[in-house]
Design an enzyme around this catalytic site. Structure first.
Site, PDB file in Angstrom:
ATOM      1  N   GLU A  88       0.814  -1.211   0.000  1.00  0.00           N
ATOM      2  CA  GLU A  88       0.000   0.000   0.000  1.00  0.00           C
ATOM      3  C   GLU A  88       0.851   1.266   0.000  1.00  0.00           C
ATOM      4  O   GLU A  88       0.509   2.252  -0.652  1.00  0.00           O
ATOM      5  CB  GLU A  88      -0.950  -0.004   1.200  1.00  0.00           C
ATOM      6  CG  GLU A  88      -2.056  -1.031   1.126  1.00  0.00           C
ATOM      7  CD  GLU A  88      -2.998  -0.813  -0.047  1.00  0.00           C
ATOM      8  OE1 GLU A  88      -3.074   0.327  -0.547  1.00  0.00           O
ATOM      9  OE2 GLU A  88      -3.644  -1.782  -0.471  1.00  0.00           O
ATOM     10  N   CYS A 244     -13.552   1.471 -14.439  1.00  0.00           N
ATOM     11  CA  CYS A 244     -14.066   2.828 -14.222  1.00  0.00           C
ATOM     12  C   CYS A 244     -12.895   3.812 -14.196  1.00  0.00           C
ATOM     13  O   CYS A 244     -12.646   4.494 -13.204  1.00  0.00           O
ATOM     14  CB  CYS A 244     -14.862   2.876 -12.923  1.00  0.00           C
ATOM     15  SG  CYS A 244     -15.896   4.333 -12.725  1.00  0.00           S
ATOM     16  N   CYS A 251     -17.658   1.206 -19.646  1.00  0.00           N
ATOM     17  CA  CYS A 251     -18.976   1.070 -19.018  1.00  0.00           C
ATOM     18  C   CYS A 251     -19.692  -0.230 -19.377  1.00  0.00           C
ATOM     19  O   CYS A 251     -20.338  -0.825 -18.503  1.00  0.00           O
ATOM     20  CB  CYS A 251     -19.837   2.284 -19.350  1.00  0.00           C
ATOM     21  SG  CYS A 251     -19.222   3.818 -18.615  1.00  0.00           S
ATOM     22  N   CYS A 254     -18.827  -2.919 -16.904  1.00  0.00           N
ATOM     23  CA  CYS A 254     -18.923  -2.609 -15.471  1.00  0.00           C
ATOM     24  C   CYS A 254     -19.957  -3.488 -14.787  1.00  0.00           C
ATOM     25  O   CYS A 254     -21.123  -3.540 -15.195  1.00  0.00           O
ATOM     26  CB  CYS A 254     -19.291  -1.140 -15.291  1.00  0.00           C
ATOM     27  SG  CYS A 254     -19.434  -0.653 -13.548  1.00  0.00           S
ATOM     28  N   CYS A 260     -25.514   2.774 -11.410  1.00  0.00           N
ATOM     29  CA  CYS A 260     -24.729   3.989 -11.680  1.00  0.00           C
ATOM     30  C   CYS A 260     -25.607   5.163 -12.071  1.00  0.00           C
ATOM     31  O   CYS A 260     -26.215   5.178 -13.155  1.00  0.00           O
ATOM     32  CB  CYS A 260     -23.707   3.703 -12.777  1.00  0.00           C
ATOM     33  SG  CYS A 260     -22.587   5.079 -13.093  1.00  0.00           S
TER      34      CYS A 260
END
Length: 500
Positions: A88, A244, A251, A254, A260
């Site tokens: 991270e 995204c 799209c 997705c 959405c």
């Protein structure tokens, strides 16, 4: 209209009580007094379906990344948390493709907290060199030492304690470690998650606003799956990174497209455009959910009236990015100083201060490039004399060109000089300086900017060559960069050294 608006507020409060959250009260200008249901998930069933859709997609489409494999296969919770922590921190402001190699080498060298705690800062900087944002590596080591020396070798188990106890661990990183390594049911909000949430709930207000920040964290906490919090958070980040995306989002691929609001807005705007072309009344065919408060100009989460909808952007109208502040301009004069050797020449490196930009890393001697070229040369020569005992053949000081390197907030231009000593220096260099061979230079804790400078010196196509037209200072220079001169490479140096 007001009756509808206050009815919407009542619905919001009811939903939040259902989800175990307190209502948003009026707390002053830094917290929203209301949020339209348009920007929330309507009920627990919708939340459950969103979770299921996203996790099902993630199980099939997730990338095979070394930190995911390591975390999934590690049974010791402290080692698992450490492996997540390293990934991270490395992934902050850095692309996945770049991090993979660094992460693999790091974990091979320091597979456990105790290994990193016992390493030197020089070793950490050396392995981190080229990854950028160098303070991240230093704080990782500081945190590892703190865990070993003060916490008995055990990582904090909750996001709150991780953020409180570990240097360089903020709210997002703490949530990621706690959810992935320890299964804490806590949401996360990074750049990818922000983009997903803003599009799913049509949030177009300024991302720098505390109102928006608070709302995004509330949404993340509302959505995180209690059975698989770590996987859910990774799935949301994966969706933002691979589907995204900021530009050209995929799209049709997705998994949460049906939830959405941005996609619904696209459908609405396309219908409006078609109706206008056909000359049809807009109200007859449009039946798309909208934000009721926005109609009265009262919603703090919608696109502002000053930012009209752009048909060419589609769902990428959300989120609207704030204007970036231009990086400040800085210039430095840097010198590649060589001394001959029996087999190969060596270069002088000096260590940067222990704090600030590129703290603790090694670089060629440099000074701020201020004033005329004559002033710059005199300042550079003065700096070189503080590091080298003996005469400097100043007639050989040559300007090779310029190299530009962009830091996160600085556009740094290096005016590159070279100077070859006629004889090897005697004795050891002062503290904070060392002579290195070409191979040692490549392996040292040297920032990318200095490797660009070295590439210019070697004649490789890096940096921006720019011959100076400034008048020369006879006290500090020979044939100037305005005249014809050849770049002094290592091979040229040896040829000149061997000449009678």
């Amino acid at each position: 209209m007001l009756r509808l608006f206050y009815s919407a507020i009542s619905q919001v409060n009811s939903i939040q009580r259902l989800l175990g959250e307190s209502s948003w009260g009026v707390k002053g200008p830094e917290t929203p007094s209301q949020a339209s249901p348009y920007h929330l998930f309507s009920n627990a069933d919708e939340v459950a379906r969103f979770r299921a859709s996203l996790l099902s997609w993630y199980d099939q489409a997730k990338r095979d990344l070394p930190w995911r494999r390591r975390a999934a296969g590690e049974t010791d919770p402290d080692r698992r948390a450490y492996s997540v922590w390293v990934s991270e921190i490395m992934l902050q402001q850095t692309q996945v493709a770049t991090v993979i190699g660094y992460y693999t080498r790091w974990m091979q060298k320091w597979p456990a907290l105790q290994d990193l705690a016992g390493a030197s800062l020089e070793e950490v900087n050396q392995l981190w060199a080229g990854l950028g944002y160098y303070s991240r590596g230093r704080r990782l080591q500081e945190g590892a030492r703190k865990v070993v020396e003060e916490l008995g070798g055990h990582m904090p188990r909750t996001a709150d304690m991780l953020q409180k106890l570990l240097p360089g661990v903020g709210r997002y990183t703490a949530g990621a470690i706690a959810s992935i390594a320890f299964g804490q049911v806590t949401g996360v909000v990074d750049g990818n998650v922000t983009r997903v949430l803003c599009r799913v709930r049509a949030i177009g207000a300024d991302l720098g606003s505390p109102l928006v920040t608070q709302h995004l964290w509330r949404l993340a906490q509302q959505l995180v799956d209690p059975a698989r919090p770590g996987d859910f958070n990774q799935a949301a980040m994966e969706l933002g990174a691979t589907v995204c995306t900021p530009r050209g989002p995929l799209c049709p691929e997705c998994p949460v497209r049906g939830f959405c609001q941005a996609q619904k807005r696209v459908t609405k705007e396309q219908a409006v455009t078609s109706q206008r072309l056909l000359g049809s009344p807009e109200q007859e065919t449009l039946d798309v959910e909208e934000c009721a408060p926005q109609r009265a100009g009262l919603c703090p989460l919608c696109l502002p009236p000053s930012e009209p909808w752009r048909q060419d952007l589609g769902v990428a109208n959300f989120p609207r990015q704030p204007a970036r502040k231009a990086p400040r301009e800085q210039r430095a004069a840097v010198c590649i100083l060589q001394q001959p050797g029996s087999e190969t020449s060596r270069f002088l490196l000096v260590q940067r201060p222990s704090s600030g930009l590129l703290a603790g890393l090694w670089e060629f001697p440099s000074v701020p490039a201020e004033g005329t070229e004559s002033v710059q040369r005199q300042a550079l020569v003065k700096a070189l004399r503080s590091w080298v005992v003996g005469p400097l053949p100043l007639k050989s000081l040559r300007c090779l060109g310029e190299v530009v390197h962009i830091f996160s907030h600085i556009r740094q231009t290096y005016v590159v000089y070279s100077l070859a000593l006629e004889e090897p220096t005697q004795g050891q260099p002062p503290s904070g300086a060392r002579w290195v061979s070409r191979a040692e230079f490549q392996a040292a804790a040297v920032p990318t900017a200095m490797k660009k400078v070295h590439q210019l010196f070697e004649g490789q196509p890096s940096g921006r060559r720019k011959a100076s037209k400034s008048p020369q200072d006879p006290a500090t220079s020979g044939p100037g960069p305005g005249r014809q001169h050849r770049q002094l490479t290592l091979s040229a140096f040896f040829k000149s050294a061997a000449a009678p």
